[in-house]
Design a protein around this motif. Structure first.
Motif, PDB file in Angstrom:
ATOM      1  N   PRO A 118       0.704  -1.335  -0.098  1.00 44.10           N
ATOM      2  CA  PRO A 118      -0.064  -0.097   0.151  1.00 44.10           C
ATOM      3  C   PRO A 118       0.903   1.136   0.074  1.00 44.10           C
ATOM      4  CG  PRO A 118      -0.695  -1.424   1.557  1.00 44.10           C
ATOM      5  CD  PRO A 118       0.391  -2.220   1.054  1.00 44.10           C
ATOM      6  N   ASP A 119       2.024   1.121   0.556  1.00 41.88           N
ATOM      7  CA  ASP A 119       2.939   2.522   0.805  1.00 41.88           C
ATOM      8  C   ASP A 119       3.966   2.277  -0.232  1.00 41.88           C
ATOM      9  OD1 ASP A 119       1.737   3.584   2.666  1.00 41.88           O
ATOM     10  OD2 ASP A 119       2.640   2.260   4.034  1.00 41.88           O
ATOM     11  N   GLY A 120       3.735   1.760  -1.553  1.00 39.56           N
ATOM     12  CA  GLY A 120       4.728   1.872  -2.540  1.00 39.56           C
ATOM     13  C   GLY A 120       5.330   0.638  -3.079  1.00 39.56           C
ATOM     14  N   VAL A 121       6.199   0.692  -4.031  1.00 37.51           N
ATOM     15  CA  VAL A 121       6.588  -0.536  -4.376  1.00 37.51           C
ATOM     16  C   VAL A 121       7.980  -0.802  -3.736  1.00 37.51           C
ATOM     17  CG1 VAL A 121       7.631  -1.741  -6.575  1.00 37.51           C
ATOM     18  CG2 VAL A 121       5.929   0.008  -6.970  1.00 37.51           C
ATOM     19  N   ARG A 122       8.049  -2.312  -3.288  1.00 40.01           N
ATOM     20  CA  ARG A 122       9.090  -2.418  -2.701  1.00 40.01           C
ATOM     21  C   ARG A 122       9.943  -3.704  -3.213  1.00 40.01           C
ATOM     22  NH1 ARG A 122       9.572  -6.344   2.094  1.00 40.01           N
ATOM     23  NH2 ARG A 122      11.393  -5.654   3.431  1.00 40.01           N
ATOM     24  N   VAL A 123      11.359  -3.320  -3.510  1.00 37.49           N
ATOM     25  CA  VAL A 123      12.126  -4.087  -4.267  1.00 37.49           C
ATOM     26  C   VAL A 123      13.238  -4.788  -3.210  1.00 37.49           C
ATOM     27  CG1 VAL A 123      13.601  -4.194  -6.051  1.00 37.49           C
ATOM     28  CG2 VAL A 123      11.913  -2.767  -6.032  1.00 37.49           C
ATOM     29  N   GLY A 124      13.335  -6.241  -3.249  1.00 40.29           N
ATOM     30  CA  GLY A 124      14.295  -6.687  -2.287  1.00 40.29           C
ATOM     31  C   GLY A 124      15.318  -7.452  -3.000  1.00 40.29           C
ATOM     32  N   TYR A 125      16.498  -7.578  -2.314  1.00 39.42           N
ATOM     33  CA  TYR A 125      17.445  -8.674  -3.100  1.00 39.42           C
ATOM     34  C   TYR A 125      18.450  -8.912  -2.176  1.00 39.42           C
ATOM     35  CZ  TYR A 125      19.594  -3.900  -3.880  1.00 39.42           C
ATOM     36  OH  TYR A 125      19.915  -2.883  -3.691  1.00 39.42           O
ATOM     37  N   GLY A 126      19.464  -9.896  -2.448  1.00 43.77           N
ATOM     38  CA  GLY A 126      20.671 -10.007  -1.761  1.00 43.77           C
ATOM     39  C   GLY A 126      20.729 -11.187  -1.093  1.00 43.77           C
ATOM     40  N   LEU A 127      21.907 -12.094  -0.962  1.00 48.23           N
ATOM     41  CA  LEU A 127      21.779 -13.492  -0.489  1.00 48.23           C
ATOM     42  C   LEU A 127      22.498 -13.278   1.016  1.00 48.23           C
ATOM     43  CD1 LEU A 127      21.483 -16.347  -0.957  1.00 48.23           C
ATOM     44  CD2 LEU A 127      23.749 -16.607  -1.598  1.00 48.23           C
ATOM     45  N   LEU A 128      23.594 -12.923   1.274  1.00 49.53           N
ATOM     46  CA  LEU A 128      23.999 -12.519   2.520  1.00 49.53           C
ATOM     47  C   LEU A 128      23.939 -11.410   3.039  1.00 49.53           C
ATOM     48  CD1 LEU A 128      27.550 -14.457   1.728  1.00 49.53           C
ATOM     49  CD2 LEU A 128      25.545 -15.421   2.774  1.00 49.53           C
ATOM     50  N   SER A 129      24.307 -10.253   2.347  1.00 44.17           N
ATOM     51  CA  SER A 129      23.922  -8.804   2.618  1.00 44.17           C
ATOM     52  C   SER A 129      22.512  -8.611   2.019  1.00 44.17           C
ATOM     53  CB  SER A 129      25.078  -7.947   2.282  1.00 44.17           C
ATOM     54  OG  SER A 129      26.014  -8.280   2.801  1.00 44.17           O
ATOM     55  N   THR A 130      21.574  -8.323   2.516  1.00 45.94           N
ATOM     56  CA  THR A 130      20.309  -8.090   1.868  1.00 45.94           C
ATOM     57  C   THR A 130      20.005  -6.649   2.065  1.00 45.94           C
ATOM     58  OG1 THR A 130      18.844  -8.383   3.733  1.00 45.94           O
ATOM     59  CG2 THR A 130      19.496 -10.507   2.781  1.00 45.94           C
ATOM     60  N   ALA A 131      19.084  -6.316   0.999  1.00 50.17           N
ATOM     61  CA  ALA A 131      18.813  -4.882   0.835  1.00 50.17           C
ATOM     62  C   ALA A 131      17.294  -4.807   0.466  1.00 50.17           C
ATOM     63  CB  ALA A 131      19.432  -3.937   0.044  1.00 50.17           C
ATOM     64  N   ASN A 132      16.519  -3.706   0.730  1.00 45.20           N
ATOM     65  CA  ASN A 132      15.456  -3.578  -0.051  1.00 45.20           C
ATOM     66  C   ASN A 132      15.002  -2.059  -0.074  1.00 45.20           C
ATOM     67  OD1 ASN A 132      13.278  -2.833   2.159  1.00 45.20           O
ATOM     68  ND2 ASN A 132      14.205  -4.868   2.943  1.00 45.20           N
ATOM     69  N   HIS A 133      14.577  -1.464  -1.049  1.00 44.90           N
ATOM     70  CA  HIS A 133      14.084  -0.148  -0.995  1.00 44.90           C
ATOM     71  C   HIS A 133      12.422  -0.012  -1.205  1.00 44.90           C
ATOM     72  CE1 HIS A 133      16.434  -1.011  -4.488  1.00 44.90           C
ATOM     73  NE2 HIS A 133      15.535  -0.295  -5.261  1.00 44.90           N
ATOM     74  N   THR A 134      12.036   0.794  -0.849  1.00 46.42           N
ATOM     75  CA  THR A 134      10.518   1.228  -0.947  1.00 46.42           C
ATOM     76  C   THR A 134      10.487   2.698  -1.822  1.00 46.42           C
ATOM     77  OG1 THR A 134      10.005   0.130   0.884  1.00 46.42           O
ATOM     78  CG2 THR A 134       8.275   1.464   0.070  1.00 46.42           C
ATOM     79  N   ILE A 135       9.739   2.523  -2.906  1.00 46.99           N
ATOM     80  CA  ILE A 135       9.454   3.852  -3.678  1.00 46.99           C
ATOM     81  C   ILE A 135       8.015   4.041  -3.401  1.00 46.99           C
ATOM     82  CG2 ILE A 135       9.690   4.486  -5.889  1.00 46.99           C
ATOM     83  CD1 ILE A 135      11.373   2.050  -6.563  1.00 46.99           C
ATOM     84  N   PRO A 136       7.684   5.159  -2.711  1.00 47.43           N
ATOM     85  CA  PRO A 136       6.165   5.431  -2.645  1.00 47.43           C
ATOM     86  C   PRO A 136       5.953   5.862  -3.850  1.00 47.43           C
ATOM     87  CG  PRO A 136       7.778   6.779  -1.265  1.00 47.43           C
ATOM     88  CD  PRO A 136       8.676   5.836  -2.007  1.00 47.43           C
ATOM     89  N   PRO A 137       4.286   5.964  -3.896  1.00 49.10           N
ATOM     90  CA  PRO A 137       3.859   6.270  -5.467  1.00 49.10           C
ATOM     91  C   PRO A 137       3.956   7.507  -5.775  1.00 49.10           C
ATOM     92  CG  PRO A 137       2.254   5.042  -3.649  1.00 49.10           C
ATOM     93  CD  PRO A 137       3.161   5.328  -3.170  1.00 49.10           C
ATOM     94  N   GLY A 138       4.155   7.758  -6.910  1.00 47.59           N
ATOM     95  CA  GLY A 138       4.178   9.115  -7.511  1.00 47.59           C
ATOM     96  C   GLY A 138       5.608   9.466  -7.394  1.00 47.59           C
ATOM     97  N   ARG A 139       6.625   8.697  -7.447  1.00 47.32           N
ATOM     98  CA  ARG A 139       7.997   9.003  -7.241  1.00 47.32           C
ATOM     99  C   ARG A 139       8.711   8.606  -8.493  1.00 47.32           C
ATOM    100  NH1 ARG A 139       5.470  10.750  -2.749  1.00 47.32           N
ATOM    101  NH2 ARG A 139       6.884  11.719  -1.170  1.00 47.32           N
ATOM    102  N   VAL A 140       8.218   7.870  -9.208  1.00 46.69           N
ATOM    103  CA  VAL A 140       8.831   7.269 -10.356  1.00 46.69           C
ATOM    104  C   VAL A 140       8.822   8.349 -11.414  1.00 46.69           C
ATOM    105  CG1 VAL A 140       9.249   5.518 -12.134  1.00 46.69           C
ATOM    106  CG2 VAL A 140       8.521   5.028  -9.766  1.00 46.69           C
TER     107      VAL A 140
END
Lengths: 564, 185
Positions: free
Chosen positions: A341-363
């Motif tokens: 609901p708060d945007g697109v969430r992209v996650g990745y990584g095997l050992l060190s993981t990371a994810n970022h959320t892009i709120p709507p209307g920011r692309v």
């Protein structure tokens, strides 16, 4: 000063109070350097230590003079030997102890002074011992939130949260926080930023499922899981740590193995899955493949001609290449993307993981690219322009702007639909993405404009590909034959539009059209367009950009729902 | 002082309109331009002086090289540079006349160039800031450059050669327009 953070375990970090970071953060941020220095010193003294033990436990086994701390032999001629020879051992130990105590005190103090709070208006951070700094980021200017969990931090159950704001160096880092609290904090910040201020306090946090504590944390209350995460911090009472050690270890293991993106948070059908084979294959067939061939060729040539120096001079290049490929592969593993609901969430990584959320209307722009080696497999990658994050050209920023490392055309459709809700399935835009990806002019009814044949003077290979379409406030630009590109620009966020023509283009009755967006890897342009069509498109885009920007309410995406 | 005299050429917008076209912003009485506005004809002097100085420096450097090291081609190169500069200066009036801008209802339109034509539309709501700069020659003539900055670096719209008083007025007007049509980033 309201800097006194509550001592009790905190469940909700976004309650408007000042909070401290994870107690292990000094160690994770700077302490590792300290440990590395200590390790370096010890490693350099290794022989000395070994010899010392030999002298103590096996006297007489060594030559004379060993173990004699005097100025006359080797033992006395280095700093340590000098200290021992001059009977300064006590002072030296005292100095070392003092330095250690000072460093620890410094770390502790900087941890004490580093506080943050989340108010309904802004995220604020205060830090510094002698030079205090107070930064605050307005919530409605937030462009995205990134959470990274390096391997070491994951062992401590800590995570780094970065609030991204538009501007060159405006990002605010909260390093580190309790891992299980971090996802809740991200959600709360985004909820506040969405303009949905009606609900406040921890109530929504409890209502939603616990995020990162892993499904195996079988707590009766979802809200209790973060509390357990905080109690697990080293700062808690030692007795409790002893009694709960087993539970904590179990929780760490669960956190380590839990999927990067909790499937409960997102509708499962929207998640793109990348098979491992495709990640490896696409990496090997990527731009690095060419250099790998070059290096391999040189190595083979070196072996055949017995010019061994060739081998050695290319060893660093080979190591660099392999480590690049390895990091690309490991970073792409466990990739997930989902709409929350708060945007697109992209996650990745095997050992060190990371994810970022892009709120709507920011692309600000989306680009799907396919280069020639990927064409037989139908693989594409998707990159975006987002304010504030693509300014630096670092590898981390490049990683963040790449929302889909590799995927099929259907994956591209799904990802674009997530990033730009206007392009959701069933709409006119979605229908055009397919022809935008692979189509070329001359095919009727694909909705894209055709380029006149004289465009071949400028783009002999790709002139058929060049074309544009517009629907639902999104401009679609396709071009490129060797590297196929499809760029989508939401006109509501286009900054300006330019039409230009040099002597050659003017002589051919052509022009070039560029859409200006915030700085990023995507450059939306239409290299060749018929002069009159270009004028018309320019006027159309300029008008529609204003219109769409006025209608756009996605900056406060939660406001309507809160008011309703 | 000079600004009063240097707009005759310029189709300054018809003085305070009776009723603005945009009734939803009564506080900013703003009429969109019907025609392109040109930059002050004095700006020609700035451009010509600028290109004369650049040419003079290059020619002088080439002649110095000739006299010191006897490079045989240096005088020829200097002559070629001077010729190109003279041709460019001959076209300068047309180039300056090709610079035009237009304040439309919702966006600013800017165009320039005769060989390399460029035309840009910037919505007012996208303007992050408006910058006024004055070079030494332009300042002596009472002119200023107006630069519009958006979140996109590629926008790069600079309207040169605007009389200083007009530039200040235009800046205030554009800032007010940007404020009233403020959109997000």
């Amino acid at each position: 000063m309201s800097g006194a953070a509550p001592a009790k375990p905190v469940v909700d970090l976004a309650d408007g109070e000042w909070h401290r970071l994870h107690p292990a953060s000094p160690l994770l941020r700077g302490g590792l350097v300290f440990i590395a220095i200590a390790g370096f010193v010890i490693a350099n003294l290794r022989e000395r230590v070994v010899e010392f033990f030999l002298v103590v436990f096996a006297p007489g086994q060594l030559d004379d003079g060993f173990g004699e701390w005097s100025d006359e032999n080797d033992w006395g001629r280095d700093p340590i030997g000098g200290i021992v020879a001059n009977n300064l051992v006590g002072w030296a130990l005292l100095a070392v102890l003092l330095v250690v105590v000072l460093v620890i005190a410094g770390f502790w103090l900087s941890w004490r002074m580093h506080t943050f709070r989340v108010t309904p208006e802004a995220v604020e951070v205060r830090s510094g011992i002698l030079f205090r700094s107070h930064r605050s980021a307005r919530l409605d200017r937030i462009q995205g939130i990134n959470i990274t969990r390096p391997v070491f931090a994951r062992l401590f159950g800590a995570a780094k949260l970065e609030v991204q704001v538009a501007g060159q160096s405006g990002n605010m880092q909260l390093a580190y926080l309790g891992s299980s609290l971090t996802d809740g904090l991200r959600r709360d910040i985004l909820r506040l930023a969405s303009g949905a201020r009606a609900k406040s306090g921890p109530a929504p946090a409890v209502a939603l499922p616990a995020v990162a504590s892993g499904e195996a944390a079988a707590e009766p209350l979802p809200g209790a899981a973060p509390a357990a995460g905080l109690a697990a911090a080293p700062g808690a009472a030692p007795a409790r740590i002893g009694s709960r050690a087993g539970a904590i270890v179990g929780q760490r293991v669960d956190e380590f193995l839990a999927p990067e993106l909790d499937p409960e948070l997102a509708p499962p059908e929207s998640v793109v899955h990348i098979p491992v084979g495709r990640i490896v294959g696409s990496t090997l067939l990527g731009g690095a493949a060419f250099w790998m061939l070059v290096v391999a060729g040189v190595v083979v040539a070196g072996i055949l001609t017995r010019q061994l120096w060739l081998l050695f001079s290319f060893v660093p290049a080979a190591i660099g290449l392999v480590s690049y490929l390895w990091s690309r592969i490991t970073k792409s593993l466990r990739y997930s993307i989902a709409g929350t609901p708060d945007g697109v969430r992209v996650g990745y990584g095997l050992l060190s993981t990371a994810n970022h959320t892009i709120p709507p209307g920011r692309v600000h722009a989306v680009e799907a690219t396919q280069w020639i080696f990927w064409r037989p497999f139908g693989w594409w990658s998707v990159r975006i322009n987002v304010a504030g994050q693509s300014v630096t050209n670092g590898s981390e920023a490049a990683q963040r702007t790449q929302v889909l490392p590799v995927g099929t055309a259907e994956d591209v459709q799904r990802v674009i639909a997530l990033l730009l809700p206007e392009a959701a399935e069933g709409g006119p835009v979605a229908g055009q993405i397919g022809s935008g990806l692979t189509g070329r002019s001359g095919q009727d009814g694909d909705g894209f404009s055709a380029t006149p044949k004289r465009g071949a003077w400028l783009h002999p290979f790709s002139w058929r590909r060049i074309g544009w379409a517009a629907a639902d406030g999104i401009a679609l630009l396709r071009r490129g034959s060797l590297v196929r590109r499809l760029v989508l620009v939401p006109l509501a966020r286009m900054q300006s539009v330019a039409l230009s023509a040099g002597p050659v283009r003017r002589g051919l009755g052509l022009a070039e059209l560029r859409l200006h967006t915030v700085v990023g890897p995507v450059v939306p342009s239409l290299p060749v367009i018929e002069r009159e069509a270009g004028e018309a498109l320019f006027a159309h885009l300029a008008d529609e950009a204003v219109e769409r920007a006025n209608e756009d309410r996605s900056q406060h995406w939660g406001r309507e729902t809160a008011d309703a | 002082m000079p600004e009063q005299t240097d707009h005759p050429e310029q189709p300054v917008q018809p003085a305070p309109p009776e009723q603005p076209v945009a009734p939803e912003q009564p506080e900013h009485r703003f009429t969109p331009d019907a025609e392109w506005r040109r930059v002050s004809p004095k700006y020609l002097v700035v451009e010509v002086i600028g290109s004369i100085i650049t040419t003079a420096i290059i020619v002088a450097a080439l002649l110095v090289a000739f006299s010191l090291w006897g490079l045989w081609w240096a005088p020829w190169a200097a002559g070629a540079v001077a010729l190109v500069a003279i041709v460019a200066i001959a076209f300068e009036p047309r180039r300056v006349r090709s610079i035009g801008y237009r304040l439309r209802e919702d966006d600013l339109l800017f165009r320039r160039g005769i060989m390399f034509q460029r035309q840009v539309a910037v919505p007012y709501g996208r303007m992050q800031l408006v910058d006024i700069t004055r070079g030494p020659v332009a300042r002596a003539l009472g002119l200023a450059d107006l630069k519009f900055v958006t979140a996109a670096a590629a926008t790069a719209v600079t309207v040169p050669g605007i009389p200083e008083a007009e530039a200040d007025r235009l800046r205030d007007e554009l800032v007010a327009l940007a404020e009233s049509r403020r959109a997000g980033l």
